[in-house]
Design a protein around this motif. Structure first.
Motif: not given
Lengths: 217, 217, 217
Positions: A110, A114-115, A187
């Motif tokens: 996930d 997302l990043y 991140k």
């Protein structure tokens, strides 16, 4: 409810077991570990070049939901079964341990989605290889829970965890080396911590198996 | 201890229940959810212009402490009651689930006070609106635990969680868009993750209610 | 299994206890708290000038592993003992609470070693002093679990936690004051949050002791 050993599982030396055996538990734990093999494969694909990360993360969410189903089935069975192959609390702990490993991998996928970091340091893929190896060892161990002859399994997971930890430390040092800007570090650190979390979750599973083996022997 | 249904609660169709009903449990769960409504209101006020954040965060700590009292009352009652309206472990899980939602909101308030960011991106207030809606739905559902006719409740929480997740992702993308410096990102990311944690905690509560309903039906 | 009070432990006023006393539990809880004293000492040394942080972190890992052994011994004993000095779930919660405090301290040492920050703001050492004080108070309290005359202990831990929280907030404000670059903030924030986690873990232990005292009185 009392079952005989499942005919298609190895290690069925239950003749002198002090507990009647409900073979379905071994089957469900094996199923749970199979979800981990699938999940670790999806996690590896997240790092492959040209992957559609959003699609892959969606697939991972489905895999995690399937794994939840197996965990629930174990918990429901332990709540309804009078004689369990080992202590109820150990079955709970093992089931939730396997579930945690899946959750960590799903959360890693996930975050990666997302990043959407363009390219990861090569060490990340190595961590995922370790995770895949942990998943395979766990899947090979679960059908042999009945014999509890699993020392080699938990020792090897321990070795993999140590290797993962060393690699994690190298990655963190690299991230703070000055070659990455702070937003990239944020991140990458989140992702590598989640991978570390997955490896630790596999180690927790192995420790619980060891505890069961010690208790039951 | 066996109680009849509380006269002032809806859904008291217990005539054919296989369990005697200790109505106090439903009352305590309702009380627990009322704390969540109060907490989510305080959380919303943290984002309002001109709020004295320190004072508001203190109020939130008191609300969280009150909620702890209700959680303890549920646990003590389940430990002392012979016949419970559903399985002891389910009562525990639900009580702690509600408590977790309060904790997440309290921690969010605490971070917002601590970091004292001058102005938040507007999406943050939207997340808090979702949290308030979750709290209200949960508070409306708890008095109806007895009938377990709550499918619409857990489906709606599921929808809110999905909406919250999408919004969370948009916020994270925005934070890393280059318009915020790293220190701002650190603060805003901590806060939005805590809000996400609160929404997830409400979803966990709804899933536990669903599990109880499935088990008891 | 029923034991008399241990002769070398203070507070053995059990003449009117409603429960037979297995003194080994008090001994094991005392042992568990002794690991915390050792651990908090190692944590303090991590901040001392000229420390070989890698060697010290290794020592801490060993201390944490010893503490695990004591936790396991408590859990095994509670599982095998028919009459326990207080409710089984309270023994579990207390044992795991002590274990969590050790874990937090071990993770703090690990991060300090990993990040290898040249010099920490002086407030960090103050937080560690608080942690050492918590560990000492906890170690002094455990042998007196039998009498449960421990109000001063949990009140003092509460005061230390409040002091720690204030100090934590000052540190966070300092980190975001603009005098530290984002990568430094990332590291220092991780460490101070872990120290805060250790103090909170001690507070959780004290709250559990308070709950036991209230319940048993």
């Amino acid at each position: 409810m009392v079952h005989g050993p499942l005919p298609d599982l190895p290690g069925d030396t239950v003749a002198f077991s002090i507990r009647p055996v409900d073979g379905v538990f071994y089957q469900l734990f094996s199923e749970s570990a199979q979800h981990l093999v699938r999940g670790s494969g999806l996690l590896a694909e997240m790092f492959a070049e040209g992957t559609d990360r959003a699609a892959k993360a969606k697939e991972m969410r489905e895999a995690e939901s399937d794994a939840d189903g197996t965990t629930r089935a174990i918990i429901q069975r332990v709540n309804k079964t009078f004689v369990t192959p080992f202590d109820r609390e150990d079955i709970h702990a093992l089931a939730y341990g396997l579930d945690d490993a899946m959750d960590e991998m799903e959360e890693a996928c996930d975050l990666i989605n997302l990043y959407d970091v363009a390219s990861y340091p090569s060490e990340f893929a190595k961590q995922v290889e370790l995770i895949q190896r942990c998943a395979e060892l766990t899947a090979a161990a679960m059908p042999r829970l009945q014999s509890l002859d699993l020392e080699e399994y938990w020792l090897e997971i321990g070795r993999l965890e140590k290797a993962g930890d060393k690699s994690f430390r190298r990655i963190i040092s690299k991230l703070f080396s000055g070659n990455y800007d702070a937003l990239e570090v944020l991140k990458l650190k989140d992702v590598v911590e989640k991978l570390e979390g997955a490896i630790n979750a596999f180690e927790t599973v192995a420790k619980r198996v060891e505890q069961i083996a010690v208790k039951e022997s």
